[in-house]
Scaffold this motif. Structure first.
Motif, PDB file in Angstrom:
ATOM      1  N   ALA A  86       0.874  -1.185   0.000  1.00  0.00           N
ATOM      2  CA  ALA A  86       0.000   0.000   0.000  1.00  0.00           C
ATOM      3  C   ALA A  86       0.903   1.224   0.000  1.00  0.00           C
ATOM      4  CB  ALA A  86      -0.894   0.015   1.230  1.00  0.00           C
ATOM      5  N   THR A  87       0.281   2.390   0.010  1.00  0.00           N
ATOM      6  CA  THR A  87       1.026   3.631   0.192  1.00  0.00           C
ATOM      7  C   THR A  87       0.846   4.097   1.626  1.00  0.00           C
ATOM      8  OG1 THR A  87       0.785   4.282  -2.123  1.00  0.00           O
ATOM      9  CG2 THR A  87       1.236   6.035  -0.546  1.00  0.00           C
ATOM     10  N   TYR A  88       1.948   4.482   2.252  1.00  0.00           N
ATOM     11  CA  TYR A  88       1.921   4.901   3.644  1.00  0.00           C
ATOM     12  C   TYR A  88       2.208   6.401   3.725  1.00  0.00           C
ATOM     13  CZ  TYR A  88       1.559   0.005   4.701  1.00  0.00           C
ATOM     14  OH  TYR A  88       1.101  -1.296   4.770  1.00  0.00           O
ATOM     15  N   LEU A  89       1.315   7.103   4.393  1.00  0.00           N
ATOM     16  CA  LEU A  89       1.368   8.564   4.457  1.00  0.00           C
ATOM     17  C   LEU A  89       1.754   9.026   5.851  1.00  0.00           C
ATOM     18  CD1 LEU A  89      -2.097   9.230   2.753  1.00  0.00           C
ATOM     19  CD2 LEU A  89       0.126   9.197   1.627  1.00  0.00           C
ATOM     20  N   CYS A  90       2.681   9.940   5.874  1.00  0.00           N
ATOM     21  CA  CYS A  90       3.103  10.589   7.109  1.00  0.00           C
ATOM     22  C   CYS A  90       2.302  11.884   7.231  1.00  0.00           C
ATOM     23  CB  CYS A  90       4.608  10.858   6.971  1.00  0.00           C
ATOM     24  SG  CYS A  90       5.308  12.022   8.118  1.00  0.00           S
ATOM     25  N   ALA A  91       1.809  12.193   8.442  1.00  0.00           N
ATOM     26  CA  ALA A  91       0.941  13.365   8.579  1.00  0.00           C
ATOM     27  C   ALA A  91       1.142  14.080   9.910  1.00  0.00           C
ATOM     28  CB  ALA A  91      -0.526  12.959   8.407  1.00  0.00           C
ATOM     29  N   PRO A  92       2.108  14.975   9.964  1.00  0.00           N
ATOM     30  CA  PRO A  92       2.192  15.841  11.149  1.00  0.00           C
ATOM     31  C   PRO A  92       1.166  16.955  11.012  1.00  0.00           C
ATOM     32  CG  PRO A  92       3.943  16.361   9.615  1.00  0.00           C
ATOM     33  CD  PRO A  92       3.187  15.211   9.013  1.00  0.00           C
ATOM     34  N   PRO A  93       0.806  17.626  12.095  1.00  0.00           N
ATOM     35  CA  PRO A  93      -0.124  18.752  11.973  1.00  0.00           C
ATOM     36  C   PRO A  93       0.583  19.901  11.274  1.00  0.00           C
ATOM     37  CG  PRO A  93       0.710  18.617  14.202  1.00  0.00           C
ATOM     38  CD  PRO A  93       1.209  17.397  13.489  1.00  0.00           C
ATOM     39  N   SER A  94      -0.186  20.692  10.553  1.00  0.00           N
ATOM     40  CA  SER A  94       0.419  21.856   9.902  1.00  0.00           C
ATOM     41  C   SER A  94       0.778  22.893  10.968  1.00  0.00           C
ATOM     42  CB  SER A  94      -0.544  22.451   8.880  1.00  0.00           C
ATOM     43  OG  SER A  94      -1.742  22.850   9.504  1.00  0.00           O
ATOM     44  N   GLY A  95       1.765  23.704  10.689  1.00  0.00           N
ATOM     45  CA  GLY A  95       2.195  24.695  11.654  1.00  0.00           C
ATOM     46  C   GLY A  95       1.061  25.658  11.994  1.00  0.00           C
ATOM     47  N   GLY A  96       0.807  25.869  13.259  1.00  0.00           N
ATOM     48  CA  GLY A  96      -0.235  26.803  13.651  1.00  0.00           C
ATOM     49  C   GLY A  96      -1.638  26.232  13.602  1.00  0.00           C
ATOM     50  N   SER A  97      -1.763  24.963  13.294  1.00  0.00           N
ATOM     51  CA  SER A  97      -3.081  24.330  13.192  1.00  0.00           C
ATOM     52  C   SER A  97      -2.982  22.896  13.675  1.00  0.00           C
ATOM     53  CB  SER A  97      -3.548  24.365  11.736  1.00  0.00           C
ATOM     54  OG  SER A  97      -4.671  23.542  11.545  1.00  0.00           O
ATOM     55  N   TYR A  98      -4.116  22.284  13.947  1.00  0.00           N
ATOM     56  CA  TYR A  98      -4.128  20.888  14.362  1.00  0.00           C
ATOM     57  C   TYR A  98      -4.341  19.948  13.175  1.00  0.00           C
ATOM     58  CZ  TYR A  98      -9.134  21.018  13.568  1.00  0.00           C
ATOM     59  OH  TYR A  98     -10.364  21.136  12.983  1.00  0.00           O
ATOM     60  N   ILE A  99      -4.669  20.518  12.028  1.00  0.00           N
ATOM     61  CA  ILE A  99      -5.083  19.683  10.895  1.00  0.00           C
ATOM     62  C   ILE A  99      -3.868  19.008  10.275  1.00  0.00           C
ATOM     63  CG2 ILE A  99      -6.178  19.716   8.624  1.00  0.00           C
ATOM     64  CD1 ILE A  99      -7.798  22.094   9.595  1.00  0.00           C
ATOM     65  N   PRO A 100      -3.946  17.688  10.017  1.00  0.00           N
ATOM     66  CA  PRO A 100      -2.799  16.971   9.451  1.00  0.00           C
ATOM     67  C   PRO A 100      -2.415  17.522   8.087  1.00  0.00           C
ATOM     68  CG  PRO A 100      -4.469  15.430  10.222  1.00  0.00           C
ATOM     69  CD  PRO A 100      -5.079  16.783  10.287  1.00  0.00           C
ATOM     70  N   THR A 101      -1.114  17.608   7.866  1.00  0.00           N
ATOM     71  CA  THR A 101      -0.575  17.900   6.543  1.00  0.00           C
ATOM     72  C   THR A 101       0.039  16.615   6.024  1.00  0.00           C
ATOM     73  OG1 THR A 101      -0.065  20.170   7.173  1.00  0.00           O
ATOM     74  CG2 THR A 101       1.080  19.287   5.257  1.00  0.00           C
ATOM     75  N   PHE A 102      -0.470  16.126   4.923  1.00  0.00           N
ATOM     76  CA  PHE A 102      -0.072  14.801   4.446  1.00  0.00           C
ATOM     77  C   PHE A 102       1.109  14.884   3.485  1.00  0.00           C
ATOM     78  CE2 PHE A 102      -3.381  12.019   6.071  1.00  0.00           C
ATOM     79  CZ  PHE A 102      -4.357  12.918   6.451  1.00  0.00           C
ATOM     80  N   GLY A 103       2.084  14.000   3.718  1.00  0.00           N
ATOM     81  CA  GLY A 103       3.155  13.844   2.757  1.00  0.00           C
ATOM     82  C   GLY A 103       2.637  13.118   1.518  1.00  0.00           C
ATOM     83  N   ARG A 104       3.511  13.027   0.496  1.00  0.00           N
ATOM     84  CA  ARG A 104       3.119  12.347  -0.749  1.00  0.00           C
ATOM     85  C   ARG A 104       2.946  10.858  -0.539  1.00  0.00           C
ATOM     86  NH1 ARG A 104       6.781  14.870  -5.644  1.00  0.00           N
ATOM     87  NH2 ARG A 104       6.167  17.026  -5.319  1.00  0.00           N
ATOM     88  N   GLY A 105       3.560  10.329   0.489  1.00  0.00           N
ATOM     89  CA  GLY A 105       3.469   8.906   0.754  1.00  0.00           C
ATOM     90  C   GLY A 105       4.559   8.101   0.071  1.00  0.00           C
ATOM     91  N   THR A 106       4.834   6.945   0.630  1.00  0.00           N
ATOM     92  CA  THR A 106       5.775   5.997   0.033  1.00  0.00           C
ATOM     93  C   THR A 106       5.019   4.719  -0.274  1.00  0.00           C
ATOM     94  OG1 THR A 106       7.661   6.876   1.254  1.00  0.00           O
ATOM     95  CG2 THR A 106       7.882   4.646   0.359  1.00  0.00           C
ATOM     96  N   SER A 107       5.174   4.255  -1.510  1.00  0.00           N
ATOM     97  CA  SER A 107       4.526   3.009  -1.906  1.00  0.00           C
ATOM     98  C   SER A 107       5.383   1.827  -1.461  1.00  0.00           C
ATOM     99  CB  SER A 107       4.351   2.987  -3.428  1.00  0.00           C
ATOM    100  OG  SER A 107       3.844   1.745  -3.853  1.00  0.00           O
TER     101      SER A 107
END
Lengths: 112, 114
Positions: A86-107
């Motif tokens: 599958a593709t695995y996505l890393c998602a830290p919160p965006s700066g100044g917000s709680y909302i995840p910012t998703f990386g492009r992912g690694t297959s």
């Protein structure tokens, strides 16, 4: 500006081996980081969350580490199976917000 | 079964037409989100809503509009002002808008502009 980097090339491994995926972030220091799995044509599914005061987190065959000095998180799958492909996505919160910012992912492709 | 649903799964639109994507959840979650995913790219936030009757623009809100009249529903309208609307659209929800809450995603809608 903040940046999230995951290996753009697919990771190919043999069944039974340990897969290690990397997530690097720059220009900020997230307090936690989430990992998601996404299968082709489907929505991501949450796997794990690790906080900055946790060096390591485990869930069954999954292990995540969080190195705030290196600004890096590693995601490990032990005893990998073809169903882990599958593709695995890393998602830290965006700066100044709680909302995840998703990386492009690694297959990840696990070969039988 | 609790979950989040999106419809339709595939949508075709002619240039110049507005189109609305549906997103419904029965998880009793307060927060809902819309993302866009293009091939080889990460998810990009379009709009989000932390509570009924309130929503905020995300990183790429231009050419899109939303409403949140009911807790369980968060429809997204792709307007003719969106220059490149062909993409995979994902709706998500979380129990509340706050740090660390996992997001639950729907199955996605693939929009193609003809």
């Amino acid at each position: 500006s903040q940046k999230i980097e995951q290996n753009s090339e697919a990771l190919n491994i043999q069944e039974g081996k340990t897969a290690t995926l990397t997530c690097n972030y720059t220009n900020y220091s997230p307090a936690y980081l989430q990992w998601y799995r996404q299968d082709p044509g489907r929505g991501p599914v949450f796997l794990l969350l690790i906080r900055e005061n946790e060096k390591e987190k485990r869930k069954e065959r999954l292990k995540v580490t969080f190195d705030t000095t290196l600004k890096q998180s590693l995601f490990h799958i032990t005893a990998s199976q073809p169903a882990d492909s599958a593709t695995y996505l890393c998602a830290p919160p965006s700066g100044g917000s709680y909302i995840p910012t998703f990386g492009r992912g690694t297959s990840l492709i696990v070969h039988p | 079964d609790g979950g989040i649903t999106q419809s339709p799964k595939y949508l075709f639109r002619k240039e110049g037409q507005n189109v609305t994507l549906s997103c419904e959840q029965n998880l009793n979650h307060d927060a809902m989100y819309w993302y866009r995913q293009d091939p080889g790219q990460g998810l990009r936030l379009i709009y989000y809503s932390q509570i009924v009757n309130d929503f905020q623009k995300g990183d790429i809100a231009e050419g899109y509009s939303v409403s949140r009249e009911k807790k369980e529903s968060f429809p997204l309208t792709v307007t003719s002002a969106q220059k490149n609307p062909t993409a995979f659209y994902l709706c998500a929800s979380s129990i509340e808008g706050g740090p660390g809450n996992e997001q639950f995603f729907g199955p996605g809608t693939r929009l193609t502009v003809l």
